[in-house]
Design an enzyme around this catalytic site. Structure first.
Site, mmCIF file in Angstrom:
data_model
loop_
_atom_site.group_PDB
_atom_site.id
_atom_site.type_symbol
_atom_site.label_atom_id
_atom_site.label_comp_id
_atom_site.label_asym_id
_atom_site.label_seq_id
_atom_site.Cartn_x
_atom_site.Cartn_y
_atom_site.Cartn_z
ATOM 1 N N VAL A 3 0.876 -1.209 0.014
ATOM 2 C CA VAL A 3 0.228 -0.066 0.084
ATOM 3 C C VAL A 3 0.809 1.178 0.191
ATOM 4 C CG1 VAL A 3 -1.868 1.222 1.301
ATOM 5 C CG2 VAL A 3 -1.700 -1.410 1.214
ATOM 6 N N GLU A 29 4.135 -7.276 3.395
ATOM 7 C CA GLU A 29 4.283 -8.003 4.505
ATOM 8 C C GLU A 29 3.621 -7.287 5.915
ATOM 9 O OE1 GLU A 29 6.433 -7.314 2.401
ATOM 10 O OE2 GLU A 29 7.906 -9.012 2.014
#
Ligand code: THU
Length: 148
Positions: free
Chosen positions: A58, A70
């Protein structure tokens, strides 16, 4: 951006459904928000209770604020009840296995420790191979106990 589903556990005798994990990571790539780099990443992991967790990167207009895939995966782990990561895979938008960045190796260490198995371009490796001589919670405990 992370998500969690209940699936069969990794399997008997520690067998991991790596094909299923890679497929989940490839699906997660489609969720990525990567308008700046154009480099979309999908991540997937099995928790030790068999939960399937996924995440995607993101990005942010303030580039340094970007969250790696992650990060959302670890958030999904914590928000769905915690536990430990048992097996992990992440892929690029070509579906190729990639290594977690250095920062994310630290994230994975925190929530998986030495027993976490990581899918790498060179095959499955343990976290001790992926992040040798890791700094971790034990280092904090050591000093805290010495000061008691
Ligand atoms: N990225 C991840 O999501 N995970 C990694 O382990 C490596 C890098 C993302 C961050 C950024 O959005 C893009 O890949 C390019 O660096």
């Amino acid at each position: 951006m992370g998500s969690v589903d209940l699936v069969d556990p990794a399997g008997p005798a520690g067998d991991v459904d790596w094909a299923g994990l890679r497929a989940a990571a490839r699906d997660a790539v489609d969720k990525a928000y990567a308008p700046y780099s154009g480099f979309r990443v999908g991540a997937a992991a099995f928790a030790d209770d068999g939960r399937l967790l996924t995440g995607a990167n993101v990005e942010n207009a303030a580039y340094g604020v970007t969250l790696c895939a992650e990060c959302s995966l670890v958030s999904a782990l914590v928000m769905s009840g915690g536990g430990r990561l048992a097996a992990f895979s992440c892929v690029n938008s070509l579906g190729e296995t990639i290594m977690p960045c250095g920062r994310c190796r630290q994230l994975l260490w925190e929530h998986g420790g030495p027993g976490l198995l990581v899918d790498t371009p060179q095959g499955v490796q343990s976290m001790t191979e992926v992040l040798p001589q890791a700094f971790g919670p034990g280092d904090l405990d050591h000093v805290r106990e010495a000061n008691q």
